[in-house]
Write a protein that holds these residues in place. Structure first.
Motif, PDB file in Angstrom:
ATOM      1  N   HIS A 152       0.709  -1.387  -0.022  1.00  0.00           N
ATOM      2  CA  HIS A 152      -0.061  -0.089   0.158  1.00  0.00           C
ATOM      3  C   HIS A 152       0.908   1.201   0.037  1.00  0.00           C
ATOM      4  O   HIS A 152       0.573   2.188   0.655  1.00  0.00           O
ATOM      5  CB  HIS A 152      -0.950  -0.041   1.192  1.00  0.00           C
ATOM      6  CG  HIS A 152      -1.862  -1.065   1.218  1.00  0.00           C
ATOM      7  ND1 HIS A 152      -1.888  -2.170   2.470  1.00  0.00           N
ATOM      8  CD2 HIS A 152      -2.634  -1.829   0.280  1.00  0.00           C
ATOM      9  CE1 HIS A 152      -2.771  -2.882   2.167  1.00  0.00           C
ATOM     10  NE2 HIS A 152      -2.925  -3.135   1.086  1.00  0.00           N
ATOM     11  N   LEU A 182       0.770   0.181  -4.813  1.00  0.00           N
ATOM     12  CA  LEU A 182      -0.633   0.299  -4.643  1.00  0.00           C
ATOM     13  C   LEU A 182      -1.193   1.125  -3.629  1.00  0.00           C
ATOM     14  O   LEU A 182      -1.576   1.147  -2.571  1.00  0.00           O
ATOM     15  CB  LEU A 182      -1.212  -1.131  -4.015  1.00  0.00           C
ATOM     16  CG  LEU A 182      -2.774  -1.298  -3.982  1.00  0.00           C
ATOM     17  CD1 LEU A 182      -3.092  -1.419  -5.337  1.00  0.00           C
ATOM     18  CD2 LEU A 182      -2.897  -2.775  -3.306  1.00  0.00           C
ATOM     19  N   THR A 183      -1.340   2.806  -4.346  1.00  0.00           N
ATOM     20  CA  THR A 183      -1.785   3.584  -3.746  1.00  0.00           C
ATOM     21  C   THR A 183      -3.077   4.089  -4.022  1.00  0.00           C
ATOM     22  O   THR A 183      -3.858   5.161  -3.655  1.00  0.00           O
ATOM     23  CB  THR A 183      -0.875   4.871  -3.751  1.00  0.00           C
ATOM     24  OG1 THR A 183      -0.566   5.210  -5.224  1.00  0.00           O
ATOM     25  CG2 THR A 183       0.457   4.413  -3.305  1.00  0.00           C
ATOM     26  N   HIS A 184      -3.512   3.573  -5.335  1.00  0.00           N
ATOM     27  CA  HIS A 184      -4.844   4.104  -6.045  1.00  0.00           C
ATOM     28  C   HIS A 184      -4.751   5.645  -6.327  1.00  0.00           C
ATOM     29  O   HIS A 184      -5.812   6.270  -6.623  1.00  0.00           O
ATOM     30  CB  HIS A 184      -5.942   3.780  -5.017  1.00  0.00           C
ATOM     31  CG  HIS A 184      -6.109   2.314  -4.549  1.00  0.00           C
ATOM     32  ND1 HIS A 184      -6.805   1.455  -5.655  1.00  0.00           N
ATOM     33  CD2 HIS A 184      -5.907   2.025  -3.644  1.00  0.00           C
ATOM     34  CE1 HIS A 184      -6.633   0.321  -4.980  1.00  0.00           C
ATOM     35  NE2 HIS A 184      -6.293   0.575  -3.880  1.00  0.00           N
ATOM     36  N   SER A 185      -3.577   6.066  -6.749  1.00  0.00           N
ATOM     37  CA  SER A 185      -3.139   7.567  -7.122  1.00  0.00           C
ATOM     38  C   SER A 185      -2.151   7.574  -7.785  1.00  0.00           C
ATOM     39  O   SER A 185      -0.934   7.124  -7.200  1.00  0.00           O
ATOM     40  CB  SER A 185      -3.481   8.487  -5.660  1.00  0.00           C
ATOM     41  OG  SER A 185      -2.658   9.474  -6.080  1.00  0.00           O
ATOM     42  N   THR A 186      -2.005   8.014  -9.058  1.00  0.00           N
ATOM     43  CA  THR A 186      -0.635   7.995  -9.699  1.00  0.00           C
ATOM     44  C   THR A 186       0.095   9.404  -8.985  1.00  0.00           C
ATOM     45  O   THR A 186       1.232   9.289  -8.909  1.00  0.00           O
ATOM     46  CB  THR A 186      -1.018   8.335 -11.247  1.00  0.00           C
ATOM     47  OG1 THR A 186      -1.935   9.507 -11.405  1.00  0.00           O
ATOM     48  CG2 THR A 186      -1.241   7.157 -11.838  1.00  0.00           C
ATOM     49  N   THR A 245      -0.429  -5.348  -6.687  1.00  0.00           N
ATOM     50  CA  THR A 245      -1.856  -5.315  -7.409  1.00  0.00           C
ATOM     51  C   THR A 245      -2.895  -5.746  -6.013  1.00  0.00           C
ATOM     52  O   THR A 245      -4.073  -5.280  -6.295  1.00  0.00           O
ATOM     53  CB  THR A 245      -2.294  -6.080  -8.627  1.00  0.00           C
ATOM     54  OG1 THR A 245      -2.084  -7.492  -8.102  1.00  0.00           O
ATOM     55  CG2 THR A 245      -1.242  -5.965  -9.668  1.00  0.00           C
ATOM     56  N   MET A 289      -9.992  -4.360  -3.231  1.00  0.00           N
ATOM     57  CA  MET A 289      -9.132  -3.203  -2.790  1.00  0.00           C
ATOM     58  C   MET A 289      -7.902  -3.138  -3.820  1.00  0.00           C
ATOM     59  O   MET A 289      -6.973  -2.325  -3.458  1.00  0.00           O
ATOM     60  CB  MET A 289      -8.857  -2.732  -1.413  1.00  0.00           C
ATOM     61  CG  MET A 289     -10.075  -2.498  -0.713  1.00  0.00           C
ATOM     62  SD  MET A 289     -10.822  -1.014  -1.142  1.00  0.00           S
ATOM     63  CE  MET A 289      -9.337   0.215  -0.457  1.00  0.00           C
ATOM     64  N   ALA A 326      -5.631  -3.195  -7.602  1.00  0.00           N
ATOM     65  CA  ALA A 326      -5.430  -2.425  -8.755  1.00  0.00           C
ATOM     66  C   ALA A 326      -4.913  -3.279  -9.947  1.00  0.00           C
ATOM     67  O   ALA A 326      -4.770  -4.478  -9.554  1.00  0.00           O
ATOM     68  CB  ALA A 326      -4.535  -1.101  -8.230  1.00  0.00           C
ATOM     69  N   GLU A 352      -1.687   0.587 -15.922  1.00  0.00           N
ATOM     70  CA  GLU A 352      -2.799   1.400 -15.056  1.00  0.00           C
ATOM     71  C   GLU A 352      -2.233   2.204 -14.018  1.00  0.00           C
ATOM     72  O   GLU A 352      -2.508   3.327 -13.718  1.00  0.00           O
ATOM     73  CB  GLU A 352      -3.992   0.541 -14.510  1.00  0.00           C
ATOM     74  CG  GLU A 352      -4.919   0.933 -13.511  1.00  0.00           C
ATOM     75  CD  GLU A 352      -5.827   0.118 -12.781  1.00  0.00           C
ATOM     76  OE1 GLU A 352      -6.119   0.211 -11.545  1.00  0.00           O
ATOM     77  OE2 GLU A 352      -6.289  -0.714 -13.475  1.00  0.00           O
ATOM     78  N   GLN A 353      -1.174   1.288 -13.121  1.00  0.00           N
ATOM     79  CA  GLN A 353      -0.808   2.363 -11.843  1.00  0.00           C
ATOM     80  C   GLN A 353       0.116   3.346 -12.010  1.00  0.00           C
ATOM     81  O   GLN A 353       0.343   4.178 -11.470  1.00  0.00           O
ATOM     82  CB  GLN A 353      -0.164   1.357 -10.968  1.00  0.00           C
ATOM     83  CG  GLN A 353      -1.314   0.339 -10.431  1.00  0.00           C
ATOM     84  CD  GLN A 353      -0.774  -0.434  -9.382  1.00  0.00           C
ATOM     85  OE1 GLN A 353      -0.443   0.192  -8.157  1.00  0.00           O
ATOM     86  NE2 GLN A 353      -0.973  -1.855  -9.082  1.00  0.00           N
TER      87      GLN A 353
END
Length: 335
Positions: free
Chosen positions: A225, A266-270, A289, A295, A297, A302-303
């Protein structure tokens, strides 16, 4: 471009069979919900038993869809089982690790394994780590940031960390919870949304401030994360190290230890990934991922979308760093 997923969870088939049979450790069971199987923990936590967890062919198809060439398999953290009696935990870890080895054997060119350890019995955890590395070629272990409240930096757990250092295998630290916490994180799924990154940041901070990283200079630790809240708040740790006597247990300012860790993407934010790379360098970041949890990605495209990175930086994050840490799958021909 080749890519390696370092944060990839499984629930091995042998454990699934035991759940159906009513013989799984801790009374974990399978129940049907809307015609689909769900994993049910006696503490109340439950989630869908997706075939990607235990069916190797389905998992490989999901990896292909995400353009992931290889994965480092670790048991779902809900299966850490640190809360059960030690002797049962020792046996459960052996069952889980034997089953992960079986999954790896089905696709040795795609999978590498991480050991689950019975951390409530450190001596047994050391023995199981050695067994998995020497017998199965596992490339590390998957551990929680605490063992039912006992922090990972506790003296009683030092032999496990020292063994990982001796064997030159990393520890992938993953937060966990099973039942409701009974506190203000219970609402809104905050046990995961905020509790998970908080647990990771606290664990890493303790490894720094306790002097554990000073004492074990060869220990590799991977934080999922994106390292939780640690990279964003490390300046606060540095300030505390300067002004608080309780925070002087490490030899260097805490920010000097950031590169002792590896961090997944895996932060869900570039924007967060960009900040992470600026803080620690692209050579300390690996793809993760959380497949197949909701939860999670996608893959590299994508990331890392929209980030202005060189080809060398992308290669490092996509696979080079992971292969330095975990090696290539035993059946990989290197192409």
């Amino acid at each position: 471009m080749r890519s390696v997923d370092t944060h990839a969870h499984v629930i091995p088939p042998a454990l699934v069979d035991a759940m159906y049979a009513g013989t799984a450790p801790d009374g974990i069971a399978i129940a049907e919900r809307d015609g689909a199987p769900w994993v049910v923990h006696p503490q109340g936590y439950r989630y869908p038993l997706l075939p990607e967890f235990h069916d190797v062919q389905v998992r490989l198809k999901a990896m292909d869809a995400a353009a992931i060439d290889a994965a480092v398999l670790s048991v779902a953290p809900t299966m850490f089982l640190y809360w059960i009696e030690a002797a049962q935990a020792v046996e459960a870890a052996r069952v889980v690790n034997d089953a992960i080895a079986g999954m790896v054997a089905q696709a040795p060119d795609r999978f590498t394994g991480l050991a689950a350890l019975p951390m409530q019995d450190p001596r047994a955890a050391v023995a199981e780590l050695r067994r998995c590395v020497t017998e199965y070629g596992f490339r590390g272990a998957h551990v929680g940031p605490h063992i039912e409240g006992l922090p990972l930096d506790h003296d009683s757990l030092r032999p496990v960390l020292a063994t990982a250092e001796e064997l030159s295998v990393p520890l992938l630290v993953h937060p966990y919870y099973v039942g409701a916490t009974g506190d203000w994180l219970t609402d809104f799924y905050l046990t995961n949304l905020q509790g998970n990154p908080w647990q990771t940041a606290v664990c890493a901070s303790r490894l720094i401030f306790s002097g554990t990283l000073d004492a074990l200079p060869g220990l590799d630790v991977v934080l999922v994360h994106g390292g939780g809240h640690l990279p964003y708040q490390v300046g606060r740790l540095d300030h505390g190290h300067r002004v608080r006597p309780e925070a002087k247990g490490c030899e260097l300012p805490p920010s000097e230890y950031l590169r002792r860790f590896h961090f997944d993407t895996l932060t869900h934010s570039t924007a967060a990934v960009r900040f992470l790379i600026e803080q620690v360098g692209s050579d300390r970041v690996v793809l993760g991922t959380d497949m197949p949890f909701d939860m999670g990605a996608g893959g590299v495209d994508e990331q890392l979308a929209g980030l202005e990175l060189s080809d060398a930086e992308i290669e490092s994050i996509a696979h080079v760093n992971a292969e330095r840490l975990f090696g290539r799958p035993q059946g990989d021909d290197g192409k």
